[in-house]
Design an enzyme around this catalytic site. Sequence first.
Site, PDB file in Angstrom:
ATOM      1  N   GLU A   1     -45.165  15.905 -21.642  1.00 17.56           N
ATOM      2  CA  GLU A   1     -44.661  15.153 -22.345  1.00 17.56           C
ATOM      3  C   GLU A   1     -45.006  13.631 -22.529  1.00 17.56           C
ATOM      4  OE1 GLU A   1     -40.847  15.766 -23.972  1.00 17.56           O
ATOM      5  OE2 GLU A   1     -40.724  17.650 -24.607  1.00 17.56           O
TER       6      GLU A   1
ATOM      7  N   GLU B   1     -34.870  10.164 -20.973  1.00 19.50           N
ATOM      8  CA  GLU B   1     -34.488  11.482 -21.862  1.00 19.50           C
ATOM      9  C   GLU B   1     -32.958  12.096 -21.508  1.00 19.50           C
ATOM     10  OE1 GLU B   1     -37.214  13.119 -22.065  1.00 19.50           O
ATOM     11  OE2 GLU B   1     -38.675  11.649 -21.475  1.00 19.50           O
TER      12      GLU B   1
ATOM     13  N   GLU C   1     -37.112  20.599 -15.768  1.00 20.48           N
ATOM     14  CA  GLU C   1     -37.473  19.795 -17.110  1.00 20.48           C
ATOM     15  C   GLU C   1     -37.825  18.366 -16.785  1.00 20.48           C
ATOM     16  OE1 GLU C   1     -37.370  18.607 -20.451  1.00 20.48           O
ATOM     17  OE2 GLU C   1     -35.955  19.868 -20.232  1.00 20.48           O
TER      18      GLU C   1
END
Length: 122
Positions: free
Chosen positions: A80, A32, A73
């Site tokens: 996601e 990420e 996050e």
Amino acid sequence: MESPFKGKTGLVRIWNAFRYSLAGLRAAFKHEDAFRQECLLAAILIPAAFFVPATLLGKAILIGSTLLVLIVELINSAIEATVDRVSLEHHRLAKRAKDIGSAAVLLTLLNLALMWALVLLD
């Protein structure tokens, strides 16, 4: 069906949870980009918080708001990854889930900026 790891208790459960958490941090850092960028931001801001002329509570707010960005996050990245695991095709609900996760990150970044501004201007 439940996970076969659900039956673990005591120190074994704590040790396994710790190992899984470290694996999650490694995976987020490896895969990420946003998490890596926010880690860099945290690596700058957290030490800086100790040098800011603020009360201990003010320093805690600076550090806590910085860590909150990383936490949100991580959750956004998990959302996601789950959405992508279910399907890579475009779907309005998949987009909505990803957009809402992204909005949560945006709000924590705005919160970070606000907390730093309030503490520094106090």
